[in-house]
Design a protein around this motif. Sequence first.
Motif, PDB file in Angstrom:
ATOM      1  N   GLN A  46     -31.678  -0.052-152.619  1.00 12.36           N
ATOM      2  CA  GLN A  46     -31.196   1.231-153.153  1.00 12.36           C
ATOM      3  C   GLN A  46     -30.174   1.028-154.436  1.00 12.36           C
ATOM      4  OE1 GLN A  46     -30.520   4.712-150.935  1.00 12.36           O
ATOM      5  NE2 GLN A  46     -29.727   5.622-152.809  1.00 12.36           N
ATOM      6  N   GLN A  47     -29.430  -0.113-154.043  1.00 11.36           N
ATOM      7  CA  GLN A  47     -28.559  -0.563-155.161  1.00 11.36           C
ATOM      8  C   GLN A  47     -29.250  -1.043-156.389  1.00 11.36           C
ATOM      9  OE1 GLN A  47     -25.211  -0.307-155.172  1.00 11.36           O
ATOM     10  NE2 GLN A  47     -25.035  -1.342-157.288  1.00 11.36           N
ATOM     11  N   HIS A  83     -32.005  -0.046-157.255  1.00 12.30           N
ATOM     12  CA  HIS A  83     -32.625   0.784-158.002  1.00 12.30           C
ATOM     13  C   HIS A  83     -31.557   1.482-159.026  1.00 12.30           C
ATOM     14  CE1 HIS A  83     -36.727   1.371-156.665  1.00 12.30           C
ATOM     15  NE2 HIS A  83     -36.266   1.336-155.382  1.00 12.30           N
ATOM     16  N   PHE A  84     -30.452   1.452-158.684  1.00 10.30           N
ATOM     17  CA  PHE A  84     -29.406   2.088-159.485  1.00 10.30           C
ATOM     18  C   PHE A  84     -29.030   1.027-160.834  1.00 10.30           C
ATOM     19  CE2 PHE A  84     -27.578   4.228-155.687  1.00 10.30           C
ATOM     20  CZ  PHE A  84     -28.156   5.358-156.142  1.00 10.30           C
ATOM     21  N   GLN A  85     -29.584  -0.386-160.412  1.00  8.32           N
ATOM     22  CA  GLN A  85     -29.214  -1.242-161.723  1.00  8.32           C
ATOM     23  C   GLN A  85     -30.363  -1.785-162.430  1.00  8.32           C
ATOM     24  OE1 GLN A  85     -26.910  -3.695-158.539  1.00  8.32           O
ATOM     25  NE2 GLN A  85     -25.925  -4.255-160.338  1.00  8.32           N
ATOM     26  N   LYS A  86     -31.482  -1.068-162.132  1.00  5.37           N
ATOM     27  CA  LYS A  86     -32.671  -1.575-162.597  1.00  5.37           C
ATOM     28  C   LYS A  86     -32.600  -1.773-164.239  1.00  5.37           C
ATOM     29  CE  LYS A  86     -36.733   0.395-161.331  1.00  5.37           C
ATOM     30  NZ  LYS A  86     -37.858   1.158-161.114  1.00  5.37           N
TER      31      LYS A  86
END
Length: 157
Positions: free
Chosen positions: A69-70, A72-75
């Motif tokens: 999840q983390q 995905h936010f930093q992609k």
Amino acid sequence: MNDKQTISILGQIVKDICENRNWQEKLERHRVFSFWTKAVGQLIASHASPRLLRNTVLWVDVSDSVWMQQLHFQKTEMLESINARLHGVMIEDIRFQLASFFTPGKADLPTDLREKISAEPDPIETLEFDKMTSAIPDENIRQSMKKLWMAQKLRPK
């Protein structure tokens, strides 16, 4: 025809093949495996590891769902950092998948952690686990359970 001419012709043939098949671009994109830790940082690299590259999509194994999840936010930031290191080509997307058995790049880990990850589970415990799961009729389920069990046993504490 002398040896120099033959080598020159062969060199041109290899160059033409590389250009026609876009091998230079593919090789350049695959450099991401060599600079992954520098591009994403030590913390992310200890929880996520590039597994394969399909065309312009990088597939990354992730240690657990929280990190997935983390990431995905930093992609977007990860893609920018990776693409800044590539010359003339880009990786267009990163796809994250939960790894059934995650091993970060061992070279990037401290020695004590590297030794824990490379350790094998106790052979007697392995036999006991195999005996316990032998009653399960489906081979795929037995193998999946063993992978999960081994991942738990070998996970750094």
